[in-house]
Design a protein around this motif. Structure first.
Motif, PDB file in Angstrom:
ATOM      1  N   ARG A   1       0.832  -1.194   0.000  1.00  0.00           N
ATOM      2  CA  ARG A   1       0.000   0.000   0.000  1.00  0.00           C
ATOM      3  C   ARG A   1       0.868   1.245   0.000  1.00  0.00           C
ATOM      4  N   SER A   2       0.474   2.192  -0.851  1.00  0.00           N
ATOM      5  CA  SER A   2       0.977   3.552  -0.742  1.00  0.00           C
ATOM      6  C   SER A   2      -0.076   4.423  -0.077  1.00  0.00           C
ATOM      7  N   PHE A   3      -1.343   4.184  -0.476  1.00  0.00           N
ATOM      8  CA  PHE A   3      -2.473   4.832   0.151  1.00  0.00           C
ATOM      9  C   PHE A   3      -3.582   3.803   0.306  1.00  0.00           C
ATOM     10  N   LEU A   4      -4.674   4.164   0.966  1.00  0.00           N
ATOM     11  CA  LEU A   4      -5.705   3.201   1.330  1.00  0.00           C
ATOM     12  C   LEU A   4      -6.576   2.793   0.143  1.00  0.00           C
ATOM     13  N   GLU A   5      -6.934   1.507   0.120  1.00  0.00           N
ATOM     14  CA  GLU A   5      -7.860   0.987  -0.869  1.00  0.00           C
ATOM     15  C   GLU A   5      -9.192   0.671  -0.202  1.00  0.00           C
ATOM     16  N   ASP A   6     -10.251   0.579  -1.005  1.00  0.00           N
ATOM     17  CA  ASP A   6     -11.560   0.227  -0.459  1.00  0.00           C
ATOM     18  C   ASP A   6     -11.480  -1.128   0.240  1.00  0.00           C
ATOM     19  N   GLY A   7     -12.106  -1.219   1.395  1.00  0.00           N
ATOM     20  CA  GLY A   7     -12.078  -2.450   2.176  1.00  0.00           C
ATOM     21  C   GLY A   7     -10.963  -2.511   3.187  1.00  0.00           C
ATOM     22  N   ASP A   8      -9.986  -1.628   3.112  1.00  0.00           N
ATOM     23  CA  ASP A   8      -8.888  -1.615   4.087  1.00  0.00           C
ATOM     24  C   ASP A   8      -9.407  -1.227   5.469  1.00  0.00           C
ATOM     25  N   GLU A   9      -8.862  -1.878   6.496  1.00  0.00           N
ATOM     26  CA  GLU A   9      -9.197  -1.537   7.875  1.00  0.00           C
ATOM     27  C   GLU A   9      -7.940  -1.053   8.584  1.00  0.00           C
ATOM     28  N   VAL A  10      -8.059   0.079   9.243  1.00  0.00           N
ATOM     29  CA  VAL A  10      -6.951   0.672   9.994  1.00  0.00           C
ATOM     30  C   VAL A  10      -7.323   0.669  11.477  1.00  0.00           C
ATOM     31  N   VAL A  11      -6.382   0.235  12.308  1.00  0.00           N
ATOM     32  CA  VAL A  11      -6.582   0.231  13.758  1.00  0.00           C
ATOM     33  C   VAL A  11      -5.385   0.935  14.406  1.00  0.00           C
ATOM     34  N   LEU A  12      -5.675   1.938  15.225  1.00  0.00           N
ATOM     35  CA  LEU A  12      -4.645   2.570  16.050  1.00  0.00           C
ATOM     36  C   LEU A  12      -4.836   2.091  17.481  1.00  0.00           C
ATOM     37  N   ARG A  13      -3.756   1.713  18.134  1.00  0.00           N
ATOM     38  CA  ARG A  13      -3.785   1.321  19.547  1.00  0.00           C
ATOM     39  C   ARG A  13      -2.697   2.095  20.283  1.00  0.00           C
ATOM     40  N   ALA A  14      -2.895   2.277  21.593  1.00  0.00           N
ATOM     41  CA  ALA A  14      -1.868   2.990  22.368  1.00  0.00           C
ATOM     42  C   ALA A  14      -1.984   2.647  23.846  1.00  0.00           C
ATOM     43  N   TRP A  15      -0.890   2.862  24.552  1.00  0.00           N
ATOM     44  CA  TRP A  15      -0.823   2.619  25.985  1.00  0.00           C
ATOM     45  C   TRP A  15       0.266   3.509  26.573  1.00  0.00           C
ATOM     46  N   ALA A  16       0.239   3.653  27.897  1.00  0.00           N
ATOM     47  CA  ALA A  16       1.189   4.533  28.589  1.00  0.00           C
ATOM     48  C   ALA A  16       1.568   3.906  29.919  1.00  0.00           C
ATOM     49  N   PRO A  17       2.714   4.297  30.491  1.00  0.00           N
ATOM     50  CA  PRO A  17       3.053   3.813  31.826  1.00  0.00           C
ATOM     51  C   PRO A  17       2.111   4.410  32.858  1.00  0.00           C
ATOM     52  N   GLY A  18       1.722   3.581  33.841  1.00  0.00           N
ATOM     53  CA  GLY A  18       0.854   4.034  34.911  1.00  0.00           C
ATOM     54  C   GLY A  18       1.572   4.008  36.245  1.00  0.00           C
ATOM     55  N   PRO A  19       0.875   4.338  37.317  1.00  0.00           N
ATOM     56  CA  PRO A  19       1.497   4.348  38.650  1.00  0.00           C
ATOM     57  C   PRO A  19       1.854   2.947  39.115  1.00  0.00           C
ATOM     58  N   GLY A  20       2.915   2.837  39.890  1.00  0.00           N
ATOM     59  CA  GLY A  20       3.301   1.564  40.471  1.00  0.00           C
ATOM     60  C   GLY A  20       3.695   0.507  39.465  1.00  0.00           C
ATOM     61  N   GLY A  21       4.178   0.918  38.305  1.00  0.00           N
ATOM     62  CA  GLY A  21       4.589  -0.043  37.282  1.00  0.00           C
ATOM     63  C   GLY A  21       3.447  -0.604  36.457  1.00  0.00           C
ATOM     64  N   SER A  22       2.251  -0.054  36.590  1.00  0.00           N
ATOM     65  CA  SER A  22       1.096  -0.535  35.826  1.00  0.00           C
ATOM     66  C   SER A  22       1.103   0.048  34.422  1.00  0.00           C
ATOM     67  N   THR A  23       0.159  -0.401  33.622  1.00  0.00           N
ATOM     68  CA  THR A  23      -0.019   0.104  32.259  1.00  0.00           C
ATOM     69  C   THR A  23      -1.386   0.749  32.141  1.00  0.00           C
ATOM     70  N   VAL A  24      -1.433   1.929  31.560  1.00  0.00           N
ATOM     71  CA  VAL A  24      -2.691   2.615  31.297  1.00  0.00           C
ATOM     72  C   VAL A  24      -3.046   2.396  29.828  1.00  0.00           C
ATOM     73  N   GLY A  25      -4.173   1.761  29.578  1.00  0.00           N
ATOM     74  CA  GLY A  25      -4.604   1.510  28.218  1.00  0.00           C
ATOM     75  C   GLY A  25      -5.384   2.681  27.658  1.00  0.00           C
ATOM     76  N   LEU A  26      -5.125   2.986  26.399  1.00  0.00           N
ATOM     77  CA  LEU A  26      -5.901   4.002  25.692  1.00  0.00           C
ATOM     78  C   LEU A  26      -6.856   3.361  24.691  1.00  0.00           C
ATOM     79  N   GLY A  27      -6.853   2.025  24.645  1.00  0.00           N
ATOM     80  CA  GLY A  27      -7.793   1.327  23.776  1.00  0.00           C
ATOM     81  C   GLY A  27      -7.387   1.391  22.325  1.00  0.00           C
ATOM     82  N   GLU A  28      -8.396   1.529  21.461  1.00  0.00           N
ATOM     83  CA  GLU A  28      -8.136   1.528  20.030  1.00  0.00           C
ATOM     84  C   GLU A  28      -9.146   2.413  19.322  1.00  0.00           C
ATOM     85  N   VAL A  29      -8.786   2.815  18.112  1.00  0.00           N
ATOM     86  CA  VAL A  29      -9.731   3.461  17.207  1.00  0.00           C
ATOM     87  C   VAL A  29      -9.564   2.774  15.855  1.00  0.00           C
ATOM     88  N   ARG A  30     -10.686   2.268  15.313  1.00  0.00           N
ATOM     89  CA  ARG A  30     -10.623   1.532  14.053  1.00  0.00           C
ATOM     90  C   ARG A  30     -11.636   2.057  13.066  1.00  0.00           C
TER      91      ARG A  30
END
Length: 419
Positions: free
Chosen positions: A382-411
Motif C-alpha cells: 500500500r501507498s495509500f488506502l484501498e476500499d475495504g482496508d481496515e486501519v486500527v490505532l492502539r496505544a498505551w502509557a506507563p501508569g502508577p506503580g509499574g502498571s499500564t494505562v490503556g488508551l484502547g483503540e480506534v478503528r
C-alpha cells in the motif's frame, strides 16, 4: 467470591486491595478508569466507566449510593460532566476508586457492572469545536521535504507557534464507524486542469486527541499554567486525509475538504489524572517561545506508545513523547486571541512521527509519497488506502506503580465512494 486484586494509588504508587476480579496487569484496571458512553438493548445511552472487561453504569451506581452529583452520568454524552470542571472530575475519580476498592461498597456497585461484550459504545461527547494541530517536528519536516524539496522543510513560523486548522466537529465519529471514500476536486502536477472524482490518495494520521472541559468567556484566554484546569482527558484520533484533494485546495487557507469528511476517535476517554506517571519533559524548544507559551504548566509531554495496524499488519510504532509542542501550549495558543473554550471542545495533536521510518504516523510518510510502498503480511503493498482496508490505532502509557494505562483503540474500514 472473586480473588482480590490490587490497584496502584494514583499519587504514591502504593497498592490497595480491591474486591474486583481484574488482573493486576489489565490496561483498563483501576489505574485507568476511562469514561465512555454506552447503551444496552432497549436502553438509552449513558455514561459508563470501564473497569477491566466490565462497564460500570456510573449514573445508576451513583443514584443507588445516594450521590446526587452523579446525575450528570445519566446524560447521553460526557458534556454535562465536562462542564463541572477540574474539582468535580477529581472528586468523581476519588469516589469511583473508593467504591471499586472497598468491599463495603460491593453490594451497591456489583449490580451495575456489565460485561463489555454486552454493551454498545457511542461517541463519548458532543463535540463543541474541533481544532487539529501540527505539533510533531519530524512529521512537519517530512511533509516539507516531500512537498517543498527546494525549500527549508519547516516554514519560518513553525517553531514559534503551534500551527493548526479549524476542523468540522460534526464529522467526528466513534471507533468502528465506516469511512466513505470522499470525492472532490484534485489536480496532479502533470494535469492542466482539475478533475472531480473519488480520492485516490486516501491516508491516515495517527494522533492524540485532547478533550476539553470547563468554559471561558469570549475574550478570555487560557494560560499555559491554567491549561490543566481544562484538560479533561485523551482519546486516540485518526485524522483521515485525502491527500490529492488537500494538495489542490490548501493554498492559501489550509486544509478543508481533504480533512473534514471524517475524524475517528476512540470510544473511551482516559482522564489526564490517569496519565500522571506518563508525564515527560517536552523536547528542547529553540528558539524559546514567546512568554504566553512559557510556564510551569507547559513543561510536560506524554510517554504514550502507539501502533498502527493496516489489514492486520503493524506498519508503524510512533511515540507521542517526541511531540515538539505540549498539550498546554496548544490550548494556550488556541485561546490566546480570546476564543472561548466550551465543554466538549476537542483538539488533535497532529500526526505523531519520529525520526525512524518505523515510527511515521501516516502512509504519506511511510510510503514516502508512494515511492516506497508499505508491505503487508498478505503479500500486498500500500501507498495509500484501498476500499475495504481496515486501519486500527492502539496505544498505551506507563501508569502508577509499574502498571499500564490503556488508551484502547480506534478503528475504521474504508467504503467505496458514493455516486
Amino acid at each position: 467470591m472473586p480473588d482480590q486484586t490490587t490497584v496502584p494509588d494514583q499519587t504514591t504508587g502504593a497498592v490497595a486491595p480491591s474486591w474486583l476480579d481484574v488482573p493486576a496487569d489489565h490496561p483498563f484496571g483501576l489505574q485507568t478508569l476511562a469514561y465512555g458512553v454506552f447503551s444496552t438493548e432497549g436502553t438509552a445511552p449513558r455514561v459508563g466507566v470501564r473497569v477491566g472487561d466490565l462497564v460500570l453504569d456510573a449514573g445508576a451506581c451513583a443514584e443507588r449510593a445516594g450521590m446526587e452529583s452523579g446525575e450528570v452520568w445519566l446524560a447521553p454524552t460526557l458534556n454535562p460532566f465536562l462542564a463541572q470542571g477540574r474539582q468535580a472530575w477529581g472528586a468523581a475519580r476519588a469516589w469511583l476508586t473508593e467504591v471499586l476498592t472497598q468491599d463495603t461498597h460491593r453490594d451497591c456497585v456489583e449490580p451495575h457492572l456489565l460485561p463489555l461484550e454486552q454493551v454498545r459504545m457511542h461517541l463519548p461527547l458532543d463535540v463543541a469545536d474541533y481544532v487539529d494541530f501540527y505539533a510533531s517536528e519530524q512529521h512537519a519536516t517530512n511533509v516539507g521535504r516531500l512537498f517543498r524539496p527546494d525549500s527549508e522543510p519547516l516554514t519560518p513560523n513553525w517553531k514559534h507557534l503551534p500551527i493548526g486548522y479549524h476542523g468540522r466537529a460534526g464529522t467526528v465519529v466513534v471507533s468502528g464507524t465506516d469511512v466513505v471514500r470522499p470525492s472532490g476536486q484534485r489536480k496532479a502536477p502533470t494535469q492542466s486542469a482539475p478533475t472531480y472524482g473519488p480520492s485516490t490518495r486516501l491516508d491516515i494520521e495517527a494522533e492524540l486527541g485532547f478533550v476539553v472541559g470547563g468554559s471561558t468567556e469570549l475574550g478570555q484566554r487560557v494560560s499555559v499554567d491554567d491549561a490543566d484546569e481544562h484538560l479533561f482527558g485523551v482519546v486516540l484520533l485518526n485524522d483521515w486525509s485525502a491527500r490529492d484533494i488537500q494538495a489542490w485546495e490548501y493554498v492559501p487557507l489550509g486544509p478543508f475538504l481533504g480533512k473534514s469528511f471524517a475524524t475517528s476517535i476512540s470510544a473511551w476517554v482516559v482522564p489526564m489524572d490517569a496519565l500522571a506517571a506518563a508525564r515527560v519533559p517536552v523536547p528542547r524548544q529553540d528558539p524559546e517561545p514567546l512568554p504566553y507559551l512559557v510556564g510551569a504548566g507547559a513543561a510536560y509531554g506524554l510517554d504514550i506508545h502507539y501502533e498502527v495496524e493496516l489489514n492486520g499488519t503493524v506498519v508503524s510504532r510512533p511515540e507521542y513523547r517526541d511531540q515538539y509542542w505540549s498539550p498546554a501550549q496548544m490550548l494556550a495558543h488556541l485561546s490566546v486571541n480570546g476564543a472561548s473554550v466550551r465543554p466538549g471542545d476537542l483538539f488533535g495533536s497532529g500526526t505523531i512521527s519520529g525520526k525512524d521510518p518505523g515510527t511515521r504516523g501516516s502512509l504519506l510518510e511511510l510510503s514516502w509519497n508512494g515511492a516506497e510502498p508499505v508491505a503487508l503480511s498478505d503479500g500486498s503493498t500500500r501507498s495509500f488506502l484501498e476500499d475495504g482496508d481496515e486501519v486500527v490505532l492502539r496505544a498505551w502509557a506507563p501508569g502508577p506503580g509499574g502498571s499500564t494505562v490503556g488508551l484502547g483503540e480506534v478503528r475504521g474500514t474504508i467504503l467505496p465512494a458514493r455516486p
